[in-house]
Design an enzyme around this catalytic site. Sequence first.
Site, PDB file in Angstrom:
ATOM      1  N   ALA A 219       0.822  -1.220   0.000  1.00 44.52           N
ATOM      2  CA  ALA A 219       0.000   0.000   0.000  1.00 44.52           C
ATOM      3  C   ALA A 219       0.854   1.267   0.000  1.00 44.52           C
ATOM      4  CB  ALA A 219      -0.917  -0.008   1.222  1.00 44.52           C
TER       5      ALA A 219
ATOM      6  N   ALA B 205     -16.764  -1.174  15.653  1.00 46.13           N
ATOM      7  CA  ALA B 205     -18.079  -1.129  16.309  1.00 46.13           C
ATOM      8  C   ALA B 205     -18.759  -2.491  16.238  1.00 46.13           C
ATOM      9  CB  ALA B 205     -18.956  -0.071  15.641  1.00 46.13           C
TER      10      ALA B 205
ATOM     11  N   ARG C 211     -22.226  -4.859  18.398  1.00 49.29           N
ATOM     12  CA  ARG C 211     -23.334  -4.695  19.353  1.00 49.29           C
ATOM     13  C   ARG C 211     -22.925  -5.221  20.724  1.00 49.29           C
ATOM     14  NH1 ARG C 211     -27.908  -6.944  15.381  1.00 49.29           N
ATOM     15  NH2 ARG C 211     -26.334  -8.565  15.309  1.00 49.29           N
TER      16      ARG C 211
ATOM     17  N   VAL D 129     -19.142  -9.602  -4.067  1.00 52.45           N
ATOM     18  CA  VAL D 129     -19.414 -10.624  -5.099  1.00 52.45           C
ATOM     19  C   VAL D 129     -18.303 -11.675  -5.093  1.00 52.45           C
ATOM     20  CG1 VAL D 129     -19.882 -11.055  -7.536  1.00 52.45           C
ATOM     21  CG2 VAL D 129     -20.525  -8.857  -6.532  1.00 52.45           C
TER      22      VAL D 129
ATOM     23  N   GLY E   7     -17.061 -13.692  -2.770  1.00 51.68           N
ATOM     24  CA  GLY E   7     -16.185 -13.886  -1.608  1.00 51.68           C
ATOM     25  C   GLY E   7     -14.760 -13.444  -1.889  1.00 51.68           C
TER      26      GLY E   7
ATOM     27  N   ILE F  82     -12.866 -14.173  -4.523  1.00 49.46           N
ATOM     28  CA  ILE F  82     -12.478 -14.086  -5.944  1.00 49.46           C
ATOM     29  C   ILE F  82     -12.464 -12.607  -6.368  1.00 49.46           C
ATOM     30  CG2 ILE F  82     -13.044 -14.792  -8.312  1.00 49.46           C
ATOM     31  CD1 ILE F  82     -14.796 -17.027  -7.114  1.00 49.46           C
TER      32      ILE F  82
ATOM     33  N   GLY G 213     -20.226 -20.284   8.843  1.00 44.30           N
ATOM     34  CA  GLY G 213     -20.156 -18.844   8.592  1.00 44.30           C
ATOM     35  C   GLY G 213     -20.404 -18.457   7.137  1.00 44.30           C
TER      36      GLY G 213
ATOM     37  N   LYS H  72     -25.687 -10.354  -6.214  1.00 40.79           N
ATOM     38  CA  LYS H  72     -24.343 -10.373  -6.802  1.00 40.79           C
ATOM     39  C   LYS H  72     -24.412 -10.301  -8.327  1.00 40.79           C
ATOM     40  CE  LYS H  72     -22.728 -13.202  -2.955  1.00 40.79           C
ATOM     41  NZ  LYS H  72     -22.683 -14.584  -2.454  1.00 40.79           N
TER      42      LYS H  72
HETATM   43  P1  NDP Z   1     -22.016 -11.342  11.095  1.00 44.02           P
HETATM   44  O1  NDP Z   1     -23.411 -11.438  11.596  1.00 44.02           O
HETATM   45  O2  NDP Z   1     -21.074 -12.438  11.394  1.00 44.02           O
HETATM   46  O3  NDP Z   1     -21.354 -10.002  11.647  1.00 44.02           O
HETATM   47  C1  NDP Z   1     -22.045  -8.797  11.743  1.00 44.02           C
HETATM   48  C2  NDP Z   1     -21.261  -7.873  12.653  1.00 44.02           C
HETATM   49  O4  NDP Z   1     -21.893  -6.602  12.659  1.00 44.02           O
HETATM   50  C3  NDP Z   1     -21.179  -8.331  14.103  1.00 44.02           C
HETATM   51  O5  NDP Z   1     -19.928  -8.031  14.651  1.00 44.02           O
HETATM   52  C4  NDP Z   1     -22.263  -7.496  14.772  1.00 44.02           C
HETATM   53  O6  NDP Z   1     -22.021  -7.278  16.132  1.00 44.02           O
HETATM   54  C5  NDP Z   1     -22.136  -6.198  14.003  1.00 44.02           C
HETATM   55  N1  NDP Z   1     -23.348  -5.394  14.053  1.00 44.02           N
HETATM   56  C6  NDP Z   1     -24.571  -5.708  13.578  1.00 44.02           C
HETATM   57  N2  NDP Z   1     -25.444  -4.711  13.834  1.00 44.02           N
HETATM   58  C7  NDP Z   1     -24.746  -3.750  14.488  1.00 44.02           C
HETATM   59  C8  NDP Z   1     -25.080  -2.495  15.046  1.00 44.02           C
HETATM   60  N3  NDP Z   1     -26.323  -2.011  14.994  1.00 44.02           N
HETATM   61  N4  NDP Z   1     -24.113  -1.785  15.644  1.00 44.02           N
HETATM   62  C9  NDP Z   1     -22.843  -2.264  15.742  1.00 44.02           C
HETATM   63  N5  NDP Z   1     -22.467  -3.443  15.225  1.00 44.02           N
HETATM   64  C10 NDP Z   1     -23.410  -4.188  14.617  1.00 44.02           C
HETATM   65  O7  NDP Z   1     -22.133 -11.081   9.525  1.00 44.02           O
HETATM   66  P2  NDP Z   1     -21.063 -11.425   8.392  1.00 44.02           P
HETATM   67  O8  NDP Z   1     -19.730 -10.983   8.834  1.00 44.02           O
HETATM   68  O9  NDP Z   1     -21.267 -12.809   7.935  1.00 44.02           O
HETATM   69  O10 NDP Z   1     -21.580 -10.501   7.203  1.00 44.02           O
HETATM   70  C11 NDP Z   1     -21.351  -9.109   7.192  1.00 44.02           C
HETATM   71  C12 NDP Z   1     -21.613  -8.560   5.810  1.00 44.02           C
HETATM   72  O11 NDP Z   1     -20.726  -9.194   4.882  1.00 44.02           O
HETATM   73  C13 NDP Z   1     -23.009  -8.817   5.256  1.00 44.02           C
HETATM   74  O12 NDP Z   1     -23.390  -7.738   4.449  1.00 44.02           O
HETATM   75  C14 NDP Z   1     -22.835 -10.062   4.409  1.00 44.02           C
HETATM   76  O13 NDP Z   1     -23.796 -10.161   3.376  1.00 44.02           O
HETATM   77  C15 NDP Z   1     -21.461  -9.812   3.832  1.00 44.02           C
HETATM   78  N6  NDP Z   1     -20.726 -10.969   3.386  1.00 44.02           N
HETATM   79  C16 NDP Z   1     -20.621 -12.073   4.187  1.00 44.02           C
HETATM   80  C17 NDP Z   1     -19.853 -13.150   3.780  1.00 44.02           C
HETATM   81  C18 NDP Z   1     -19.694 -14.365   4.615  1.00 44.02           C
HETATM   82  O14 NDP Z   1     -19.080 -15.343   4.145  1.00 44.02           O
HETATM   83  N7  NDP Z   1     -20.201 -14.399   5.847  1.00 44.02           N
HETATM   84  C19 NDP Z   1     -19.144 -13.124   2.500  1.00 44.02           C
HETATM   85  C20 NDP Z   1     -19.314 -11.904   1.732  1.00 44.02           C
HETATM   86  C21 NDP Z   1     -20.072 -10.883   2.176  1.00 44.02           C
HETATM   87  P3  NDP Z   1     -22.417  -8.389  17.245  1.00 44.02           P
HETATM   88  O15 NDP Z   1     -21.640  -9.630  16.876  1.00 44.02           O
HETATM   89  O16 NDP Z   1     -21.959  -7.793  18.522  1.00 44.02           O
HETATM   90  O17 NDP Z   1     -23.878  -8.597  17.127  1.00 44.02           O
HETATM   91  N1  HSE Z   2     -24.082 -16.048   2.077  1.00 41.08           N
HETATM   92  C1  HSE Z   2     -23.148 -15.804   1.047  1.00 41.08           C
HETATM   93  C2  HSE Z   2     -22.858 -17.101   0.302  1.00 41.08           C
HETATM   94  C3  HSE Z   2     -21.879 -15.230   1.604  1.00 41.08           C
HETATM   95  O1  HSE Z   2     -23.193 -18.161   0.832  1.00 41.08           O
HETATM   96  O2  HSE Z   2     -22.339 -17.058  -0.801  1.00 41.08           O
HETATM   97  C4  HSE Z   2     -20.886 -14.794   0.557  1.00 41.08           C
HETATM   98  O3  HSE Z   2     -21.365 -13.704  -0.157  1.00 41.08           O
END
Ligand code: NDP
Ligand code: HSE
Length: 441
Positions: A37, A47, A49, A136, A138, A140, A191, A209
């Site tokens: 970078a 942040a 919850r 989109v 993951g 890739i 997950g 996606k």
């Molecule tokens: P998780 O539920 O594992 O994580 C969500 C996080 O956000 C937690 O740390 C949660 O805190 C926090 N959070 C939620 N609401 C609040 C709030 N109001 N204030 C502060 N913190 C908050 O979700 P993922 O990591 O799986 O997914 C996150 C995003 O990434 C989504 O948009 C998903 O579609 C996208 N995504 C996910 C993939 C996957 O493989 N899981 C792959 C690609 C994209 P707490 O734990 O304390 O509740």
């Molecule tokens: N829920 C999504 C999947 C996470 O299963 O492909 C990755 O975007």
Amino acid sequence: MEAIMKPIKVGLLGLGIVGGGTLTVLRRNAVEITRRAGREIIVTMAAVRDLEKARKYAAADMQLTDNPFAIIDNPDIDIVVEMIGGVTLAKELILMAIARGKHVVTANKALIACHATEIFAAAQQYGVMVAFEAAVGGGIPIIKAIREGLTANRIEWIAGIINGTTNFILSEMRDKGTEFADALLAAQELGYAEADPAFDIEGIDAAHKLTIMSAIAFGIPVQFDCAHIEGITKLTGDDVKYAEQLGYRIKLLGITKRTPKGIELRVHPALIPERRLLANVDGAMNAILVKGDAVGITLYYGAGAGAEPTASSVVADLVDVTRMHTADPNNRVPHLAFQPDTLSAEPILPMGEVRTAYYLRLRAIDEAGVLADVTRILADSDISIDAMIQKEPEITRTLVDIVILTHRCIEKDIDAAMLEIEALPAISGKIARIRLEHLDR
Ligand code: NDP
Ligand code: HSE
């Protein structure tokens, strides 16, 4: 020169699967990432919850908060990474961050698919970047590939397995005989699944996606509302088995294609010849074929979900933004690959006008003349048959399953023919119809 550059300061919204993975990768590979970078990328705030749950990530140089707005309001934060999901709070936070001149990285495909126009317009107005590679495929780097690597091409079509959860479920059911509900539970535990797994199994996540890729490929606005969406919940074990016997695998596909009448934008299960690479993509892996007029067909394969694969994309965006943030906004890669004032109004093709091949399974009374009636209806509708088999289902001895593969035809013609066939007295119940894609040209 680089040695005296100030570190770039990042605030993470969310420390769940993706947020936790991002922090872990940033910390583990800090030296390599800094070398790439040109300056340090440090997370100064995060942040969540539940602060107690997030304690495992605590560090002296990182403040944990349960107030996501504190990150947006912090003037020291240069880049906000949104990984909380959902479209309401996430959108509010992102728009506020943009208005405060912060760059944004997000993994949130639902948000980009549904609100791209507003978010990118705001980013343009404030001269900031919104990067979304993790949204989109993951891990890739498909956004980078379509937006930059294939920029010389007139893209013709994209077809891919773009939901890890459903691909994992289909693989577990086929290879281990796992029940649907158990396979879904395993995907959630690993997950892969969305907070609401209906988004995965009903095809909505894949459509988010696909809509994003379609916009970048064809230079059209992001139009999630126009996508045709079918999930995997109506698939039966019989159809999976018959497809295999005919030399095909069933996958949940996202397909977007340029046609003379408009752009196809559709997510649905599809039979794919088993010799195709895509048919052999299993588990939570994703694979995306992109056909460009100059390059031909290219294939992108990798982990489609999970903590560190997704973090790989998030961190790539962070490095990109770090390298580009001092550049003139007009010299940056446009969010949707095409300059915003050149987006085209090419329509999305209604599903009835789509042209593809079909697998049909009908349950019929085993008596003379039924096959003749069915084939006559298909012939009258100009639908030609590629293959046909008759099977005895395990549940009944008086009915037989007739499986027909058609050549390519127009969807509204097959719909009309199916209604006529279902009305025949010897046909029992509804016809199961699954599209069949050869993916060869
Ligand atoms: P998780 O539920 O594992 O994580 C969500 C996080 O956000 C937690 O740390 C949660 O805190 C926090 N959070 C939620 N609401 C609040 C709030 N109001 N204030 C502060 N913190 C908050 O979700 P993922 O990591 O799986 O997914 C996150 C995003 O990434 C989504 O948009 C998903 O579609 C996208 N995504 C996910 C993939 C996957 O493989 N899981 C792959 C690609 C994209 P707490 O734990 O304390 O509740
Ligand atoms: N829920 C999504 C999947 C996470 O299963 O492909 C990755 O975007």
